[in-house]
Motif scaffolding. Sequence first.
Motif, mmCIF file in Angstrom:
data_model
loop_
_atom_site.group_PDB
_atom_site.id
_atom_site.type_symbol
_atom_site.label_atom_id
_atom_site.label_comp_id
_atom_site.label_asym_id
_atom_site.label_seq_id
_atom_site.Cartn_x
_atom_site.Cartn_y
_atom_site.Cartn_z
ATOM 1 N N GLN A 1 -7.280 5.724 -10.995
ATOM 2 C CA GLN A 1 -8.167 4.730 -10.408
ATOM 3 C C GLN A 1 -7.454 3.395 -10.224
ATOM 4 O O GLN A 1 -7.640 2.718 -9.212
ATOM 5 C CB GLN A 1 -9.407 4.564 -11.281
ATOM 6 N N PRO B 1 -10.763 3.733 -6.505
ATOM 7 C CA PRO B 1 -11.781 4.763 -6.666
ATOM 8 C C PRO B 1 -12.082 5.553 -5.401
ATOM 9 O O PRO B 1 -12.335 6.758 -5.464
ATOM 10 C CB PRO B 1 -13.010 3.969 -7.133
ATOM 11 N N THR B 2 -12.042 4.905 -4.245
ATOM 12 C CA THR B 2 -12.406 5.616 -3.012
ATOM 13 C C THR B 2 -11.410 6.717 -2.683
ATOM 14 O O THR B 2 -11.796 7.835 -2.324
ATOM 15 C CB THR B 2 -12.503 4.625 -1.839
ATOM 16 N N CYS C 1 -9.481 8.259 -4.807
ATOM 17 C CA CYS C 1 -9.629 9.310 -5.824
ATOM 18 C C CYS C 1 -10.817 10.205 -5.507
ATOM 19 O O CYS C 1 -10.738 11.439 -5.618
ATOM 20 C CB CYS C 1 -9.810 8.678 -7.195
ATOM 21 N N ALA D 1 -13.514 13.114 -11.152
ATOM 22 C CA ALA D 1 -13.710 11.667 -11.026
ATOM 23 C C ALA D 1 -15.054 11.288 -10.424
ATOM 24 O O ALA D 1 -15.491 10.135 -10.562
ATOM 25 C CB ALA D 1 -12.594 11.072 -10.170
ATOM 26 N N MET E 1 -16.876 7.829 -11.883
ATOM 27 C CA MET E 1 -16.572 6.674 -11.044
ATOM 28 C C MET E 1 -17.815 6.153 -10.349
ATOM 29 O O MET E 1 -17.988 4.936 -10.190
ATOM 30 C CB MET E 1 -15.490 7.032 -10.025
ATOM 31 N N SER F 1 -19.648 4.155 -13.014
ATOM 32 C CA SER F 1 -18.914 2.923 -13.325
ATOM 33 C C SER F 1 -19.095 1.895 -12.216
ATOM 34 O O SER F 1 -19.334 0.711 -12.481
ATOM 35 C CB SER F 1 -17.430 3.237 -13.523
ATOM 36 N N LEU F 2 -19.012 2.345 -10.975
ATOM 37 C CA LEU F 2 -19.200 1.442 -9.841
ATOM 38 C C LEU F 2 -20.639 0.941 -9.771
ATOM 39 O O LEU F 2 -20.888 -0.207 -9.387
ATOM 40 C CB LEU F 2 -18.830 2.159 -8.535
#
Length: 391
Positions: free
Chosen positions: A258, A263-264, A266, A303, A307, A310-311
């Motif tokens: 990450q 993130p995108t 991943c 992920a 993710m 988290s976002l």
Amino acid sequence: MRDRIAVFVVFALNGLALGSWASRTPALATQVHASPGVFGLALLGASVGMLAAASVSGRIIERAGARMVVAGSTVSAAGSMVLVGFAPSVPLLAGALLLIGASVGMLDVAMNVAAVAVERRLRRAIMPEFHAGFSFGALAGSLAAGLAAGHDWSPGRHLTVAAVVAVAVLLPILRAVPGSRPEHSEGVTPGRAPIRRPVLWLLAAVALCSAIAEGASSDWSALLMTVERGVGQGAAALAFAGFQLVMALTRLAGTYAQRRFGPTRCLAAGSVLAAAGLLAAAAIPVAAVGYAGFALAGAGLAASFPMALSLAGDAGKRGDGTGGEREIGFVTAIAYTGFLAGPPIVGGIAQVTDYGVAFGFVALVAALILPAAVGARRARKREEAALTVES
């Protein structure tokens, strides 16, 4: 450091609960004399419970704190596992799964809120690491389920032992879980309602697709391997075990990935890997390919859920550093509609056609993570630009 370890263990306990009963689905289906379609409706009970609990969990956690909710929901999940193991009929199994779904749903949001609290203390994103704990727990549960099935343990005996282990592990680490006393800062107003924010809907879509794919691999991989590939129940449990092992190892590397790629990227790469793995498991009638396909799907989906949450927590952060409970609860609740719709859809497709076609549909769902992740990034940038203009 203690809070980081404690939250990791809580994630592992949640995974243990899932891996324990999900890997015994062939035995449970036989125990209640259910066809694939009927058994899928029974699994619907867990999804309804998860969705209902996740919908209200954000507000409960704001008032009671993550630690209290983690304690209550873990004990409730342990008791529900025992009921699942001894259920003699489809209606009673559905009711027991409703209870375990509600318990796990509340626990899921609470542990992710606690994980975000640890992230904020450390000032870096480590959510995939915590979800690796979930995968290791699910792996341990599925391996134990394979051993139990191989030694002809009934689901009731096996799940009772798993429940006792879960409660015994929880007690010594509970005090280190963050969130014992929720703090409400004066003069800090909550942000926009989650339902009015496109970025949260798109993050929910990422989590939704991931939930459908993960749920299908959890609930139906063993049945695909037994019915379509001709392996025994003990060996069939290894498909889910491989899925969880690769997912756990990939999540351990998720924090670095990450930071390195964002993130995108991943999420997009994971979407492609998961779709390819599920399609291979569905289309190629070789047991070894099935195991490899589920392992690849585990790597691809590793992920997505952590993710997205988290976002979502980051999108809900207020100026004083608090917040995120409602946003995490919102994304989780939408994601749980995947657990709600997934089992009957996969079971219905399998009943009309076969498990291979059903997993082909799941592969398509996994591929939709890519456009949802890209859309979420663009929506977040639009929000940030609007805030800059307003300030």
